[in-house]
Design an enzyme around this catalytic site. Structure first.
Site, PDB file in Angstrom:
ATOM      1  N   GLN A  66       0.825  -1.225   0.000  1.00 34.34           N
ATOM      2  CA  GLN A  66       0.000   0.000   0.000  1.00 34.34           C
ATOM      3  C   GLN A  66       0.853   1.267   0.000  1.00 34.34           C
ATOM      4  O   GLN A  66       0.459   2.296   0.553  1.00 34.34           O
ATOM      5  CB  GLN A  66      -0.942  -0.003   1.206  1.00 34.34           C
ATOM      6  CG  GLN A  66      -2.161  -0.897   1.030  1.00 34.34           C
ATOM      7  CD  GLN A  66      -3.081  -0.432  -0.090  1.00 34.34           C
ATOM      8  OE1 GLN A  66      -3.104   0.736  -0.468  1.00 34.34           O
ATOM      9  NE2 GLN A  66      -3.839  -1.358  -0.641  1.00 34.34           N
ATOM     10  N   SER A  67       1.991   1.227  -0.633  1.00 34.92           N
ATOM     11  CA  SER A  67       2.896   2.385  -0.638  1.00 34.92           C
ATOM     12  C   SER A  67       2.284   3.610  -1.322  1.00 34.92           C
ATOM     13  O   SER A  67       1.851   3.543  -2.479  1.00 34.92           O
ATOM     14  CB  SER A  67       4.184   1.995  -1.371  1.00 34.92           C
ATOM     15  OG  SER A  67       4.961   3.149  -1.628  1.00 34.92           O
TER      16      SER A  67
END
Ligand SMILES: *Cc1c(COP(=O)(O)O)cnc(C)c1O
Length: 331
Positions: free
Chosen positions: A79-80
């Site tokens: 989920q960067s």
């Protein structure tokens, strides 16, 4: 402290607004002493839902373009936000973007495919690998770059979080915005991870002899490790700017009490902080960084760290797109 001599590609809406958080301040004052809380809206940098990486990418993409690159390679957790902003930056300048994701957090299908991952796909980036936690991601990117070079491409590798001396220049710029703000700033608080944000802020403020304390709330590493990482990058950033006198170690302050179970692992304090800020200010924080940082700021206020006439600036570093990867936390 001349930023103008570095290649830069305009991507962000700058300067970001500095806004008072009147209702959150009033809410906290019903319970005890609270400073005047402000929010620096780096969630409003504008690039595909915004965030702090956009400031760094102005310099990183500028550098890549100056080197004739045609593909950006970067890496991050599933989920960067950094990966998503890099994908958007690549699209905005007409480059390809290749992404390597590290499975640092075990959650659910939404974590794996919604939120930032969905946006990465919409932005046209290629997720070329999903690697297990603990992989040497920098090496994996360099291996991929070598393959692309062999095929005649010109890849440019952006380290995790965009945290290189070049990327940190973005937060030297933010430090200038804070130093010239119309309100007096007594303290700055924000989430610290790959360390470029805090390093740039510390370098920018110290380099222009502005003595405002910057407190990083760590989301991953223990205090001593994080302080060392930030200090090292701040020194390199200053050196690149031509400032070589010694940066005092105590310019880098880190609090590591709000990490909980680890990077990207939800905590109750994070959830409560996100809901409080959403319901008092209509402002969306994120579950991995700014939610934990706000949990830290609220605790520090409860501990009496600030006086009632201090102006404390919380840097909202963005990341609300990741909320959609954490739906179960808020049900
Ligand atoms: C990356 C990130 C941070 C941390 O910034 P670093 O420069 O990596 O320390 C904070 N908040 C959000 C939302 C981020 O995406």
């Amino acid at each position: 402290m001349q930023l103008a001599r570095f290649p830069r590609r305009s991507l962000a809406h700058l300067p970001t607004p500095l806004e008072p958080m009147h209702r959150l301040t009033a809410h906290l004052r019903e319970r005890g002493t609270a400073p005047n809380l402000w929010v620096k809206r780096d969630d409003c940098t504008g690039l595909a839902t915004g965030g702090n990486k956009t400031r760094k990418l102005e310099f990183l993409v500028g550098h890549a373009l100056a080197h004739g690159a045609d593909v950006l390679i970067t890496q991050g957790a599933t989920q960067s936000n950094h990966v998503r902003q890099t994908a958007a930056a690549a699209a905005a300048v007409g480059m390809r973007c290749e992404i390597l994701l590290e499975s640092r957090v075990q959650r659910d299908d939404e974590y794996e495919h919604s939120g930032n991952v969905l946006l990465d796909r919409i932005l046209g980036a290629s997720i070329v690998a999903r690697l297990s936690c603990g992989t040497d991601m920098q090496q994996a990117m360099e291996d991929r770059a070598a393959e692309l070079t062999e095929r005649g491409r010109v890849p440019y590798v952006i380290p995790g979080g965009g945290s290189s001396p070049i990327g940190a220049l973005g937060y030297v710029g933010c430090a200038h915005e804070l130093a010239t703000a119309s309100a007096r700033v007594d303290a700055v608080v924000h989430a610290t991870g790959s360390s470029g944000t805090q390093a740039g802020l510390v370098a920018g403020l110290w380099g222009s002899r502005v003595a405002v304390p910057v407190l990083g709330i760590s989301v991953r590493s223990a205090m001593s490790e994080q302080r060392a990482k930030v200090h090292e990058l701040a020194v390199e950033t200053l050196r690149q700017l031509g400032v070589t006198d010694e940066l005092p170690a105590d310019t880098v302050q880190v609090d590591d009490r709000f990490i909980g179970g680890g990077y990207g692992v939800p905590t109750d304090q994070m959830r409560d902080a996100i809901e409080l800020v959403a319901r008092t200010e209509g402002l969306l924080l994120d579950p991995v960084y700014s939610g934990k940082a706000m949990a830290g700021l609220l605790t520090l206020i409860g501990e009496g760290r600030f006086s009632a006439d201090d102006n404390v600036v919380f840097i909202h570093t963005g990341g609300s797109a990741a909320l959609f990867g954490y739906r179960a936390v808020f049900e």
